[in-house]
Design a protein around this motif. Structure first.
Motif, mmCIF file in Angstrom:
data_model
loop_
_atom_site.group_PDB
_atom_site.id
_atom_site.type_symbol
_atom_site.label_atom_id
_atom_site.label_comp_id
_atom_site.label_asym_id
_atom_site.label_seq_id
_atom_site.Cartn_x
_atom_site.Cartn_y
_atom_site.Cartn_z
ATOM 1 N N UNK A 272 84.638 72.947 8.687
ATOM 2 C CA UNK A 272 83.200 72.660 8.687
ATOM 3 C C UNK A 272 82.770 72.013 7.374
ATOM 4 N N UNK A 273 83.309 72.504 6.260
ATOM 5 C CA UNK A 273 82.961 71.925 4.962
ATOM 6 C C UNK A 273 83.514 70.511 4.831
ATOM 7 N N UNK A 274 84.719 70.274 5.316
ATOM 8 C CA UNK A 274 85.281 68.916 5.280
ATOM 9 C C UNK A 274 84.418 67.949 6.086
ATOM 10 N N UNK A 275 84.027 68.368 7.292
ATOM 11 C CA UNK A 275 83.194 67.533 8.146
ATOM 12 C C UNK A 275 81.866 67.220 7.457
ATOM 13 N N UNK A 276 81.307 68.227 6.799
ATOM 14 C CA UNK A 276 80.002 68.074 6.158
ATOM 15 C C UNK A 276 80.081 67.142 4.960
ATOM 16 N N UNK A 277 81.123 67.308 4.167
ATOM 17 C CA UNK A 277 81.280 66.440 3.000
ATOM 18 C C UNK A 277 81.465 64.994 3.419
ATOM 19 N N UNK A 280 77.953 63.680 4.334
ATOM 20 C CA UNK A 280 76.960 63.422 3.283
ATOM 21 C C UNK A 280 77.351 62.257 2.378
ATOM 22 N N UNK A 281 78.656 61.968 2.262
ATOM 23 C CA UNK A 281 79.031 60.820 1.424
ATOM 24 C C UNK A 281 78.877 59.500 2.178
ATOM 25 N N UNK A 289 72.080 58.130 -1.069
ATOM 26 C CA UNK A 289 73.098 58.909 -0.377
ATOM 27 C C UNK A 289 72.766 60.400 -0.440
ATOM 28 N N UNK A 290 72.997 61.086 0.657
ATOM 29 C CA UNK A 290 72.825 62.539 0.647
ATOM 30 C C UNK A 290 73.703 63.187 -0.419
ATOM 31 N N UNK A 291 74.889 62.636 -0.597
ATOM 32 C CA UNK A 291 75.838 63.210 -1.551
ATOM 33 C C UNK A 291 75.325 63.148 -2.988
ATOM 34 N N UNK A 292 74.378 62.252 -3.262
ATOM 35 C CA UNK A 292 73.850 62.111 -4.627
ATOM 36 C C UNK A 292 72.667 63.029 -4.896
ATOM 37 N N UNK A 293 72.245 63.781 -3.901
ATOM 38 C CA UNK A 293 71.089 64.661 -4.080
ATOM 39 C C UNK A 293 71.574 66.033 -4.573
ATOM 40 N N UNK A 294 70.918 66.508 -5.627
ATOM 41 C CA UNK A 294 71.360 67.757 -6.242
ATOM 42 C C UNK A 294 71.283 68.929 -5.269
ATOM 43 N N UNK A 295 70.235 68.969 -4.440
ATOM 44 C CA UNK A 295 70.097 70.070 -3.487
ATOM 45 C C UNK A 295 71.279 70.114 -2.529
ATOM 46 N N UNK A 296 71.757 68.946 -2.106
ATOM 47 C CA UNK A 296 72.916 68.877 -1.210
ATOM 48 C C UNK A 296 74.170 69.345 -1.946
ATOM 49 N N UNK A 297 74.298 68.934 -3.205
ATOM 50 C CA UNK A 297 75.461 69.361 -3.983
ATOM 51 C C UNK A 297 75.475 70.882 -4.166
ATOM 52 N N UNK A 353 74.168 68.215 8.705
ATOM 53 C CA UNK A 353 74.398 67.229 9.765
ATOM 54 C C UNK A 353 73.106 66.860 10.472
ATOM 55 N N UNK A 354 72.054 67.667 10.264
ATOM 56 C CA UNK A 354 70.783 67.386 10.909
ATOM 57 C C UNK A 354 70.870 67.576 12.417
#
Length: 411
Positions: A272-277, A280-281, A289-297, A353-354
């Motif tokens: 699940x974490x692999x899929x999510x990462x 977001x990237x 990018x979602x990956x650049x948002x601190x809350x997502x990190x 994933x929304x």
């Protein structure tokens, strides 16, 4: 001397072999099933190939045809098998068969090992475990199913069982029943091996649950059954482990089941974490990018932290098992934590994933509804937490410190 976290070379090698097996064989076999190929053919071919490669019954001694893995190596293997529907089944390591094989191996008579264990190990039979009852719930000593001894030495079983996993496709049932209501509470119960079908052993239904079902669930019949037992006659040679020993054997059996669930939970959470990462990237919102948002990190960090703790828990318990140390206390703590961990990680994965995560176009929604059961099966969280709290108090009374109840006996 430093604590050594180096995985032994042989254990590392078997983990790599199993990891490759899951990715190269089990996932493609799942796609074959979804494409409409015959389930029996696909599973039989997969199991034959696994056995030919020596990937069969990881936890069973080599003298009995297994891989002979110790607790650490088996833990590493199980943490890979949880990624796929077919992985555990392909290696004859699926529940509830696995823990029953171990029980028969340790407590079965020569007759029982030949008649039941051997075909289970060969993958020719499946088994269900019938302990839970509506009236008893988490208190196994409240079971009402009775076994009355007859003049010829056989037993007549009567009662009702609830949530007997895999019963609808099992060839035998391991049934716990009361044999002596006057005995001390934990010595009242015995375990019986019942052939399916048997007169009076009626599988009333597979119980609908909140868990979303995929086509693979239906094909592989992942179900929990309600059973009515009415005057089922069981010969004396089918009592397992001796009269009055059913409860203690059941607790030993459940201990492995709890760990196996937890190990598989690690695999689900990791996937699940692999899929999510990956999600977001590759996804942008509001020009970023979602990956650049601190809350997502921070959300990803929470998942990583939980997985790290989960792996350390399992490795520590495996270490204690390798050394023959008492691990009941740690088992209870880990059971609760690992069930909560996988639910939390999958929940965060759905959030990131929304709408896609909420849909059934990914496995996330299915995992979310299925792993909820982990907080109930093999003893609900509250019972294990209560036991942990009692152990904390006992440790302080015995030693003037709670260290022994918090991992401090080793660290």
């Amino acid at each position: 001397m430093a604590i050594d976290f180096e995985i032994p070379a042989d254990a590392k090698l078997v983990r790599e072999r199993v990891q490759a097996w899951v990715q190269d064989e089990c996932h493609p076999a799942e796609q074959r099933l979804l494409a409409g190929e015959d389930q029996t053919t696909v599973v039989s071919e997969l199991r034959a190939k696994a056995r030919a490669k020596g990937l069969w019954c990881p936890f069973i001694p080599t003298d009995y045809g297994g891989m002979g893995l110790g607790p650490l190596a088996n833990a590493l293997v199980q943490m890979e098998l949880g990624e796929s529907y077919l992985a555990a089944l392909s290696m004859n390591s699926q529940g509830p068969d696995d823990a029953t094989m171990l029980t028969l191996l340790e407590h079965g008579s020569d007759y029982q090992k030949e008649r039941y264990l051997k075909p289970l190990l060969n993958g020719e039979m499946r088994v269900c475990y019938s302990m839970t009852e509506k009236a008893a719930g988490a208190d196994a000593t409240g079971m009402q199913t009775r076994a009355e001894r007859q003049e010829d030495g056989s037993y007549l079983l009567n009662g009702d069982k609830w949530f007997s996993s895999a019963a609808s496709h099992a060839d035998i049932a391991v049934v716990m029943a009361m044999t002596d209501p006057t005995a001390p509470r934990h010595k009242r119960y015995s375990t019986f091996i019942v052939d399916i079908p048997s007169d009076g052993f009626c599988i009333k239904r597979d119980i609908p649950t909140m868990a979303l079902q995929s086509p693979l669930d239906a094909m592989l019949r992942h179900a929990h059954s309600e059973i009515e037992i009415s005057n089922v006659k069981v010969p004396s040679e089918n009592i397992l482990g001796g009269e009055g020993n059913g409860f203690s054997m059941g607790q030993h059996r459940l201990a492995y089941g709890r760990l196996r669930h937890g190990m598989h939970n690690v695999a689900i959470a990791q996937r699940a974490l692999d899929m999510t990462t990956e999600r977001v990237i590759g996804r942008s919102t509001f020009g970023k990018l979602l990956a650049d948002r601190q809350a997502v990190q921070f959300m990803l960090a929470e998942c990583a932290s939980k997985l790290y703790v989960a792996r350390l828990m399992i490795l520590h318990i495996a270490y204690k098992a390798e050394k023959g140390l008492d691990l009941r206390h740690e088992n209870s703590i880990a059971k609760v934590y690992l069930a909560s961990m996988v639910h939390s990680v999958v929940d965060i994965a759905i959030q990131l994933h929304g709408a896609l995560g909420y849909s059934q176009d990914t496995p996330l929604a299915r995992w979310y509804t299925q792993v909820r059961a982990q907080r109930l099966v093999d003893g609900p969280d509250e019972v294990h937490t209560w036991m942990t709290g009692r152990n904390v108090i006992k440790a302080f009374k015995d030693n003037g410190t709670t260290r022994a109840a918090c991992g401090g006996d080793l660290l």
